[in-house]
Design a protein around this motif. Structure first.
Motif, mmCIF file in Angstrom:
data_model
loop_
_atom_site.group_PDB
_atom_site.id
_atom_site.type_symbol
_atom_site.label_atom_id
_atom_site.label_comp_id
_atom_site.label_asym_id
_atom_site.label_seq_id
_atom_site.Cartn_x
_atom_site.Cartn_y
_atom_site.Cartn_z
ATOM 1 N N ALA A 15 0.638 -1.086 -0.138
ATOM 2 C CA ALA A 15 -0.125 0.049 0.108
ATOM 3 C C ALA A 15 0.753 1.364 0.040
ATOM 4 N N VAL A 16 0.233 2.185 -0.343
ATOM 5 C CA VAL A 16 0.882 3.793 -0.247
ATOM 6 C C VAL A 16 1.239 4.172 1.025
ATOM 7 N N ASP A 17 2.464 4.614 1.266
ATOM 8 C CA ASP A 17 2.907 4.880 2.667
ATOM 9 C C ASP A 17 4.192 5.964 2.373
ATOM 10 N N LEU A 18 3.821 7.191 2.302
ATOM 11 C CA LEU A 18 4.937 8.176 2.283
ATOM 12 C C LEU A 18 5.177 9.127 3.537
ATOM 13 N N GLN A 399 -6.927 6.430 -4.224
ATOM 14 C CA GLN A 399 -7.359 7.080 -3.151
ATOM 15 C C GLN A 399 -6.372 7.248 -1.928
ATOM 16 N N THR A 400 -5.953 8.364 -1.467
ATOM 17 C CA THR A 400 -5.290 8.392 -0.358
ATOM 18 C C THR A 400 -5.573 9.473 0.607
ATOM 19 N N THR A 408 4.465 11.779 13.078
ATOM 20 C CA THR A 408 4.546 12.125 11.814
ATOM 21 C C THR A 408 3.479 11.682 10.718
ATOM 22 N N ILE A 409 3.410 12.786 9.724
ATOM 23 C CA ILE A 409 2.120 12.806 8.821
ATOM 24 C C ILE A 409 2.807 11.958 7.754
ATOM 25 N N HIS A 410 1.893 10.930 7.212
ATOM 26 C CA HIS A 410 2.155 9.983 6.187
ATOM 27 C C HIS A 410 0.908 10.392 5.176
ATOM 28 N N LEU A 411 1.345 9.968 3.715
ATOM 29 C CA LEU A 411 0.176 10.081 2.829
ATOM 30 C C LEU A 411 0.050 8.537 2.604
ATOM 31 N N ARG A 412 -0.953 7.962 2.836
ATOM 32 C CA ARG A 412 -1.460 6.535 2.882
ATOM 33 C C ARG A 412 -2.580 6.211 1.999
ATOM 34 N N ASN A 413 -2.741 5.225 1.468
ATOM 35 C CA ASN A 413 -3.853 4.888 0.576
ATOM 36 C C ASN A 413 -5.100 4.687 1.743
ATOM 37 N N ARG A 427 -6.962 11.079 -5.927
ATOM 38 C CA ARG A 427 -8.126 12.078 -5.086
ATOM 39 C C ARG A 427 -7.339 11.662 -3.718
ATOM 40 N N SER A 428 -7.223 12.755 -2.865
ATOM 41 C CA SER A 428 -6.758 12.699 -1.667
ATOM 42 C C SER A 428 -7.427 13.475 -0.687
#
Length: 458
Positions: A15-18, A399-400, A408-413, A427-428
């Protein structure tokens, strides 16, 4: 540290995890008016094929004057780099590399990069041509002169623009007693009007004798009628150069003309001017140049990370400069319809956001869509209207959301969704301050005042 696109790889089976850096409120916004110089032609998107003009290949020919007493002078076809004296004009030492006088002429202080080659920025176009001048007697070439013609167009006014024509001699052999050049006239379609400069406006006299290597240039202006709002014009400013040659041993002075547009096309010869900003003082741009919009990733990491995700991890790479996949501007995004298509579910961002990832307690979540709704690249833009990445719902996009995790802030799915990494849009649910601040300079720093698909990159 600031978020730097490219620092984070995303395995395709996860999955997305930035993980995002802390917000740096003091980070200065990039100067969006500082646009890069390039030689890359990026044409606007053609939506209506029926109205598209068909490019006709141009054959570049010599421009010759009349034959007088068996003598004739011609401007030859521009030489290709690396410039070399053609075989017919070689001496016993073989081909010679050509070097011009070390002087930038009219480009100095305006576009110091102008000497490098055929280059363009958002409001500057520069082209250099190595042009030979042949003297023929009874059809046989007897002598050749070489000049570099440099033409810089500067779109610096709301209803005018400037041309700087610089002439740099490369080789003036003793076969010529004198060569004189001048502006015969400028050409531009209505409502564009050339303003001819007096010949005394030349800096450095445009007259050369054998061995003379001085540079000469002259500035000329064009004006256009910007008195009516909502108008768009395409101009192709042109210049005709007149030459007078005095070959040694010939009793007749020879004349010859050279028209810039007949010497080949750079792809940057068209200028578009408009009054579409709601006032009659818009301006002009080079339509085949794709400007670059730079995110302030340190100040707005959530928005920057979302754009980076879609650009680098999806196959269409929308707006990615390194992939040469520009965005095409669509003012208003169909009055918001593109945005409604992607952020289509009522309260989608508020339903799916993390309050702890907002900038403050007064910060509201936004649905951040990428590509932007005001582009033909938007997933909400229908194919029959020229859309490049149409989807029927924002649920078909990656979709995130921004989530706080242990400081810490992450951008995740989004929970319950796992992107396939074949999506064409995203879209986020992110901070509204982050989303709106990241694009605040879009209209303030760049001249995006056109009503057709204009290329741009992020």
């Amino acid at each position: 540290m600031a978020f730097v696109p490219g620092d984070y790889g995303i395995p395709k089976d996860h999955a997305v995890d930035l993980a995002l850096p802390p917000v740096d409120d003091g980070s200065p916004n990039p100067n969006q008016a500082d646009q890069p110089v390039t030689d890359q032609v990026t044409k606007p998107l053609v939506v209506d094929e029926d109205s598209a003009s068909v490019a006709v290949p141009q054959t570049v020919k010599e421009s010759c004057g009349p034959v007088r007493n068996g003598g004739q002078v011609c401007f030859g076809r521009p030489l290709k780099k690396p410039y070399k004296i053609p075989k017919a004009a070689e001496d016993s030492k073989g081909a010679q590399e050509l070097t011009a006088a070390d002087d930038s002429g009219g480009a100095a202080g305006i576009a110091d990069w102008c000497d490098d080659d055929e280059l363009v920025a958002r409001t500057l176009v520069c082209e250099n041509r190595e042009v030979p001048v042949y003297y023929r007697k009874d059809g046989e070439v007897k002598a050749t002169v070489y000049f570099i013609f440099q033409r810089l167009i500067e779109l610096d006014g709301v209803n005018s623009f400037e041309e700087y024509l610089t002439v740099k001699p490369v080789s003036i052999p003793a076969d010529f007693a004198q060569i004189q050049l001048g502006i015969y006239e400028h050409l531009c379609d209505s409502p564009c009007t050339p303003v001819e400069s007096d010949p005394s406006a030349w800096k450095g006299q445009p007259t050369w004798t054998a061995g003379d290597m001085h540079t000469a240039y002259i500035a000329s202006a064009y004006t256009w009628d910007n008195s009516t709002e909502g108008q768009t014009f395409e101009f192709k400013p042109d210049v005709q150069i007149n030459g007078i040659a005095d070959p040694v041993g010939d009793e007749t002075i020879q004349t010859v003309g050279y028209q810039w547009s007949l010497g080949g096309s750079s792809g940057f010869d068209v200028i578009r001017c408009d009054t579409l900003t709601g006032t009659a003082s818009a301006g002009c741009v080079v339509p085949n140049y794709a400007p670059t919009y730079t995110f302030n990733a340190a100040k707005y990491p959530q928005a920057a990370a979302h754009a980076w995700l879609i650009q680098h991890e999806m196959p269409n790479s929308p707006g990615l400069e390194s992939a040469d996949t520009p965005l095409y501007y669509l003012p208003g995004g169909r009055d918001g319809d593109n945005r409604d298509e992607i952020c289509d579910e009522s309260g989608w961002a508020r339903t799916n956001y993390d309050p702890d990832a907002m900038n403050s307690t007064s910060d509201d979540p936004n649905c951040d869509e990428f590509s932007f709704n005001a582009t033909y690249n938007s997933g909400g833009m229908p194919a029959d209207l020229g859309g490049l990445n149409p989807v029927s719902s924002g649920s078909e996009c990656a979709q995130t959301f921004a989530q706080m995790d242990n400081g810490t802030i992450h951008l995740r799915n989004l929970p319950g969704t796992v992107p396939s990494f074949n999506e064409v849009c995203g879209r986020s649910a992110i901070s509204g301050v982050q989303n709106q601040g990241s694009m605040a300079a879009f209209s303030a720093g760049c001249s995006y005042h056109v009503d057709e698909p204009e290329p741009s990159r992020t």
